[in-house]
Structure formats: structure tokens, C-alpha cells
Design a protein around this motif. Sequence first.
Motif, PDB file in Angstrom:
ATOM      1  N   VAL A 162       0.851  -1.188   0.000  1.00 39.27           N
ATOM      2  CA  VAL A 162       0.000   0.000   0.000  1.00 39.27           C
ATOM      3  C   VAL A 162       0.887   1.237   0.000  1.00 39.27           C
ATOM      4  CG1 VAL A 162      -1.753   1.284   1.277  1.00 39.27           C
ATOM      5  CG2 VAL A 162      -1.788  -1.220   1.294  1.00 39.27           C
TER       6      VAL A 162
ATOM      7  N   ARG B 138       0.517  -4.139   3.806  1.00 39.43           N
ATOM      8  CA  ARG B 138      -0.780  -3.731   4.350  1.00 39.43           C
ATOM      9  C   ARG B 138      -0.765  -3.672   5.883  1.00 39.43           C
ATOM     10  NH1 ARG B 138      -5.120  -2.809   1.752  1.00 39.43           N
ATOM     11  NH2 ARG B 138      -4.230  -3.623  -0.176  1.00 39.43           N
TER      12      ARG B 138
ATOM     13  N   ALA C 130       0.523  -0.321   7.188  1.00 43.16           N
ATOM     14  CA  ALA C 130       0.091   0.859   6.445  1.00 43.16           C
ATOM     15  C   ALA C 130      -0.845   1.789   7.206  1.00 43.16           C
ATOM     16  CB  ALA C 130      -0.580   0.427   5.137  1.00 43.16           C
ATOM     17  N   THR C 131      -1.477   1.330   8.277  1.00 40.83           N
ATOM     18  CA  THR C 131      -2.511   2.157   8.909  1.00 40.83           C
ATOM     19  C   THR C 131      -2.187   2.554  10.347  1.00 40.83           C
ATOM     20  OG1 THR C 131      -3.725   0.128   9.439  1.00 40.83           O
ATOM     21  CG2 THR C 131      -4.373   1.312   7.443  1.00 40.83           C
TER      22      THR C 131
END
Length: 199
Positions: free
Chosen positions: A5, A15, A18-19
Motif C-alpha cells: 500500500v 498492508r 500501512a494504517t
Amino acid sequence: MSDVVVGEDGLARPRWAATDPLLRDYYDTEWGMPVRDERGVFERLSLEAFQSGLSWATILRKRPAFRAAFDGFDPDVVAGYDDTDVARLLGDAGIVRNRAKVLATVTNARATVALREHPDGDLAAFVWSFRPADTPRPRALAEVPTTSPESVALSKALKRHGFTFVGPTTMFALMEALGIVDTHLLGSHRRGTSGVWPG
């Protein structure tokens, strides 16, 4: 759906990193960067054991409390822990209060101190001696292995030296964390940045 990502900063990450800001910072600055000092390797070995059955995010959030509770993961200090210390640790809500894992950390500290007499050197040198000739080059998370012949061999060798909670999967995770293998996805901005392996 791609496993890589691109974030708002333009950097590509897997992923899982990524957040959550904590995981993203850990991924960007620590994971897979070489750790070659005894205390650093002992800390990571200990935290990988505590992570077993839990998410890494849980351990990372508790890491400051773990460091405080275990005297900065100084092997000499932890090796001297007694029943009073174990009781203190099991009463500490800031860490993972698992008796088997707490006892394993004390056992492994004693084994770390004893390992200094080994011809291959201390815990850090010993673990790094299992570096493979090559490293995985995964394009997707499904291609990232969970064990390797070297992690199996390291697990067996550490067990022979009295370590516990050092199964092959845990040891492969340790090798990833220390930079002994590079399992950053191809396309990630971190791939090949450790200085140990080319991209």
C-alpha cells in the motif's frame, strides 16, 4: 488486492504496516534493521516469545512496560530474578502476565549469560551465525515463509543450550526482526535497506 500500500507520504509498505501509526513507525525504523548487541537480541528474543499467540501490535504497545518490568532486558539482571521477581511480574498489568513466558524469560537470561562461554561468542554472535546464504524475495504476504532450515537449526541449537520458547516459527520471526533475513515485500520502500541484503 495488492499487499503493498502506498501511503500519503508516497512510501510503499505492506498492508499490516500501512494504517496503525505505531506499526508504521516500527516498520519504517526498526523491523529488519540489524541488531548485533547481546541485550538487543535478548530483548527481541524475549518479546517474540511473549508475542506467541498474540498480535505484534499488542506487544509493541506494551514494550515500554516490558522494558521497565524486566530492567531493560539486561541479561545479567534478569538472570538473577527469584520467586519474588516472578510474582512482581505476574502482578504487572502493563505486560503479558503469562507464567510460562515470564519463567522462560528468566531461564533464557541465564542461558544467555552461560552462552558467553561458547566458541561462537555471545547470544548475538550465536544467533547471527545462522544467517542463510540467501534471503526470500516475496512479492506478496502469502509468499513470506514462516520457518526456514536455518530457523529450525537455530531453534534446536538454542534448546540444546537451555533456551525455551524458541520454536522454529518464533526463531524465524526473530531472524526477520534482527535483519538476518529480509522478508520485506518487493516494492516496499524498506526492501534492501538494512545493509545486510541487496534489494
